[in-house]
Design a protein around this motif. Structure first.
Motif, PDB file in Angstrom:
ATOM      1  N   MET A   1       0.845  -1.207   0.000  1.00  0.00           N
ATOM      2  CA  MET A   1       0.000   0.000   0.000  1.00  0.00           C
ATOM      3  C   MET A   1       0.879   1.255   0.000  1.00  0.00           C
ATOM      4  O   MET A   1       0.626   2.205  -0.748  1.00  0.00           O
ATOM      5  CB  MET A   1      -0.910  -0.018   1.222  1.00  0.00           C
ATOM      6  CG  MET A   1      -1.792   1.214   1.343  1.00  0.00           C
ATOM      7  SD  MET A   1      -2.700   1.272   2.898  1.00  0.00           S
ATOM      8  CE  MET A   1      -1.442   1.893   4.018  1.00  0.00           C
TER       9      MET A   1
ATOM     10  N   LYS B   1       2.303   1.953  -3.308  1.00  0.00           N
ATOM     11  CA  LYS B   1       1.280   2.550  -4.185  1.00  0.00           C
ATOM     12  C   LYS B   1       1.105   4.028  -3.884  1.00  0.00           C
ATOM     13  O   LYS B   1       0.974   4.846  -4.793  1.00  0.00           O
ATOM     14  CB  LYS B   1      -0.062   1.856  -3.981  1.00  0.00           C
ATOM     15  CG  LYS B   1      -0.228   0.593  -4.777  1.00  0.00           C
ATOM     16  CD  LYS B   1      -1.678   0.158  -4.655  1.00  0.00           C
ATOM     17  CE  LYS B   1      -2.057  -0.872  -5.697  1.00  0.00           C
ATOM     18  NZ  LYS B   1      -3.498  -1.174  -5.627  1.00  0.00           N
ATOM     19  N   LEU B   2       1.081   4.365  -2.593  1.00  0.00           N
ATOM     20  CA  LEU B   2       0.918   5.774  -2.210  1.00  0.00           C
ATOM     21  C   LEU B   2       2.085   6.590  -2.739  1.00  0.00           C
ATOM     22  O   LEU B   2       1.895   7.694  -3.262  1.00  0.00           O
ATOM     23  CB  LEU B   2       0.813   5.905  -0.683  1.00  0.00           C
ATOM     24  CG  LEU B   2      -0.403   5.221  -0.041  1.00  0.00           C
ATOM     25  CD1 LEU B   2      -0.317   5.285   1.482  1.00  0.00           C
ATOM     26  CD2 LEU B   2      -1.702   5.852  -0.531  1.00  0.00           C
TER      27      LEU B   2
ATOM     28  N   GLN C   1       1.651   7.250  -6.223  1.00  0.00           N
ATOM     29  CA  GLN C   1       0.628   8.283  -6.496  1.00  0.00           C
ATOM     30  C   GLN C   1       1.157   9.679  -6.187  1.00  0.00           C
ATOM     31  O   GLN C   1       0.435  10.665  -6.311  1.00  0.00           O
ATOM     32  CB  GLN C   1      -0.619   8.037  -5.632  1.00  0.00           C
ATOM     33  CG  GLN C   1      -1.460   6.842  -6.071  1.00  0.00           C
ATOM     34  CD  GLN C   1      -2.460   6.394  -4.990  1.00  0.00           C
ATOM     35  OE1 GLN C   1      -2.769   7.137  -4.071  1.00  0.00           O
ATOM     36  NE2 GLN C   1      -2.938   5.172  -5.102  1.00  0.00           N
TER      37      GLN C   1
ATOM     38  N   TYR D   1      -6.565  -2.700   3.041  1.00  0.00           N
ATOM     39  CA  TYR D   1      -5.393  -2.069   2.417  1.00  0.00           C
ATOM     40  C   TYR D   1      -5.618  -1.727   0.953  1.00  0.00           C
ATOM     41  O   TYR D   1      -4.684  -1.439   0.219  1.00  0.00           O
ATOM     42  CB  TYR D   1      -4.150  -2.947   2.637  1.00  0.00           C
ATOM     43  CG  TYR D   1      -3.862  -3.024   4.138  1.00  0.00           C
ATOM     44  CD1 TYR D   1      -3.372  -1.910   4.815  1.00  0.00           C
ATOM     45  CD2 TYR D   1      -4.157  -4.161   4.863  1.00  0.00           C
ATOM     46  CE1 TYR D   1      -3.172  -1.938   6.184  1.00  0.00           C
ATOM     47  CE2 TYR D   1      -3.954  -4.201   6.241  1.00  0.00           C
ATOM     48  CZ  TYR D   1      -3.465  -3.081   6.892  1.00  0.00           C
ATOM     49  OH  TYR D   1      -3.271  -3.103   8.251  1.00  0.00           O
ATOM     50  N   GLU D   2      -6.882  -1.749   0.549  1.00  0.00           N
ATOM     51  CA  GLU D   2      -7.217  -1.250  -0.783  1.00  0.00           C
ATOM     52  C   GLU D   2      -7.474   0.244  -0.657  1.00  0.00           C
ATOM     53  O   GLU D   2      -7.848   0.726   0.410  1.00  0.00           O
ATOM     54  CB  GLU D   2      -8.456  -1.975  -1.308  1.00  0.00           C
ATOM     55  CG  GLU D   2      -8.149  -3.435  -1.605  1.00  0.00           C
ATOM     56  CD  GLU D   2      -9.381  -4.245  -2.004  1.00  0.00           C
ATOM     57  OE1 GLU D   2     -10.449  -3.648  -2.254  1.00  0.00           O
ATOM     58  OE2 GLU D   2      -9.257  -5.476  -2.047  1.00  0.00           O
ATOM     59  N   ASP D   3      -7.293   0.958  -1.754  1.00  0.00           N
ATOM     60  CA  ASP D   3      -7.467   2.411  -1.682  1.00  0.00           C
ATOM     61  C   ASP D   3      -8.942   2.755  -1.812  1.00  0.00           C
ATOM     62  O   ASP D   3      -9.393   3.294  -2.823  1.00  0.00           O
ATOM     63  CB  ASP D   3      -6.628   3.113  -2.752  1.00  0.00           C
ATOM     64  CG  ASP D   3      -6.439   4.595  -2.401  1.00  0.00           C
ATOM     65  OD1 ASP D   3      -6.646   4.953  -1.216  1.00  0.00           O
ATOM     66  OD2 ASP D   3      -6.090   5.375  -3.292  1.00  0.00           O
ATOM     67  N   THR D   4      -9.665   2.429  -0.762  1.00  0.00           N
ATOM     68  CA  THR D   4     -11.093   2.653  -0.801  1.00  0.00           C
ATOM     69  C   THR D   4     -11.581   3.102   0.575  1.00  0.00           C
ATOM     70  O   THR D   4     -10.999   2.727   1.589  1.00  0.00           O
ATOM     71  CB  THR D   4     -11.818   1.355  -1.266  1.00  0.00           C
ATOM     72  OG1 THR D   4     -13.209   1.589  -1.282  1.00  0.00           O
ATOM     73  CG2 THR D   4     -11.532   0.180  -0.348  1.00  0.00           C
TER      74      THR D   4
ATOM     75  N   LYS E   1     -10.157   6.906   2.300  1.00  0.00           N
ATOM     76  CA  LYS E   1      -9.192   6.100   1.552  1.00  0.00           C
ATOM     77  C   LYS E   1      -7.782   6.397   2.046  1.00  0.00           C
ATOM     78  O   LYS E   1      -7.467   7.569   2.298  1.00  0.00           O
ATOM     79  CB  LYS E   1      -9.169   6.536   0.083  1.00  0.00           C
ATOM     80  CG  LYS E   1     -10.368   6.306  -0.727  1.00  0.00           C
ATOM     81  CD  LYS E   1     -10.058   6.924  -2.078  1.00  0.00           C
ATOM     82  CE  LYS E   1     -11.228   6.885  -2.997  1.00  0.00           C
ATOM     83  NZ  LYS E   1     -10.828   7.088  -4.381  1.00  0.00           N
ATOM     84  N   PRO E   2      -6.886   5.412   2.056  1.00  0.00           N
ATOM     85  CA  PRO E   2      -5.494   5.675   2.422  1.00  0.00           C
ATOM     86  C   PRO E   2      -4.870   6.769   1.552  1.00  0.00           C
ATOM     87  O   PRO E   2      -4.089   7.595   2.030  1.00  0.00           O
ATOM     88  CB  PRO E   2      -4.798   4.330   2.189  1.00  0.00           C
ATOM     89  CG  PRO E   2      -5.887   3.310   2.302  1.00  0.00           C
ATOM     90  CD  PRO E   2      -7.147   3.977   1.838  1.00  0.00           C
ATOM     91  N   GLY E   3      -5.254   6.793   0.268  1.00  0.00           N
ATOM     92  CA  GLY E   3      -4.708   7.799  -0.641  1.00  0.00           C
ATOM     93  C   GLY E   3      -5.077   9.208  -0.209  1.00  0.00           C
ATOM     94  O   GLY E   3      -4.256  10.136  -0.293  1.00  0.00           O
TER      95      GLY E   3
END
Ligand code: SAH
Length: 273
Positions: A71, A74-75, A78, A107-110, A122-124
């Protein structure tokens, strides 16, 4: 019989003299959570074509850590660059803040439901907003006020990147839930408050940063007043018929405001329930 921790402090005037107690030092480590979730690769979306993900226990040692690192990668991909933010996102176990039925999406961006019609961001969005809030600080930033504790996840992340964090929630049910969720972390610099965050929390200020997880039509004046000169506020607000992220810097010359990307937050409401 279950022992009730001694806080929260209330924000109403009758009890305003009580300082909030820290989340830390409340005792009992949470029991290890063992639930079945997708593999790291499955959760991160990689290897989807290679057949069904093999269930692995999430939340035990390295397993959830590996998923979190995916995760974090991914961040970073982004555009999040603040090392303290990335470190905090890697440290705080998001799966401990969501309902057990949703753990495999932790741990999904939701965004996910946390009860009482509210959601964990969302984590993002959490990492983006905290990076904005820190405004390039190298070490921990000073005092931070968070409006909308919700399940306590963002409060925990904030406590890793700021010296003191005051987090206010207007729904008693969620305030209590956050306290439960956060107990195992024993974060001595995180103070949970039950009350209407629209009035801020003057006793903890002035703040280097104020961050809201709920969006209103206008920014409450109390937030601006409680922001330190040199401080920054990050909040979703109504803009052009939708919601957008607003950043307000309080400079010696006055307020400087910018409107950034569109976002979707739950509404900021007044009063407690
Ligand atoms: N940061 C949270 C997100 C929770 S959603 C998390 O990590 O889970 C936003 C929260 O803001 C909701 O729980 C909602 O009840 C709360 N909220 C809305 N208006 C508020 C107000 N005036 N004062 C305090 N909390 C408020």
């Amino acid at each position: 019989m279950k022992e009730r921790p001694s806080f929260p402090a209330r924000l109403d005037s009758t009890l305003a003299k009580n300082r909030p107690s820290a989340v830390g030092g409340l005792g009992h480590a949470a029991p290890a959570l063992t639930v079945v979730a997708k593999t790291a690769a499955g959760v991160a979306g990689a290897g989807k074509s290679k057949g069904a993900a093999i269930p692995v226990p999430l939340g035990v040692g390295m397993d959830s850590q590996a998923v979190r690192q995916r995760m974090v990668q991914k961040l970073a991909g982004q555009g999040v660059t603040d090392p303290l933010v990335l470190q905090a996102m890697g440290r705080i176990e998001r799966h401990r803040f969501v309902d057990s039925a949703l753990v495999n999406q932790a741990y999904e961006d939701t965004s996910l439901p946390i009860g009482l019609g509210q959601t964990i961001s969302k984590p993002g969005v959490v990492s983006r907003m905290i990076e904005l809030l820190r405004n390039g600080a190298t070490g921990r930033m000073g005092r931070v006020l968070e409006i909308g504790t919700g399940c306590g996840y963002q409060a925990a992340v904030l406590s890793c990147v700021a010296e003191q964090v005051y987090s206010v929630e207007r729904l008693r049910g969620l305030h209590d839930k956050a306290r439960e969720n956060l107990r195992h972390l024993r974060l001595a610099n995180l103070h949970l408050l039950f009350g209407d965050g629209m009035v801020g929390y003057a006793q903890g200020g002035p703040y280097a940063g104020i961050i809201s997880a709920a969006g209103g039509d206008v920014l409450p004046q109390a937030w601006i007043d409680q922001l330190a000169v040199g401080g920054r506020l990050v909040a979703p607000t109504v803009h052009a018929g939708g919601q957008a992220l607003m950043v307000v810097d309080k400079t010696p010359q006055g307020l400087r405001q910018s409107i950034l990307e569109a976002v979707h937050f739950v509404p900021l409401k007044s009063g407690v329930a």
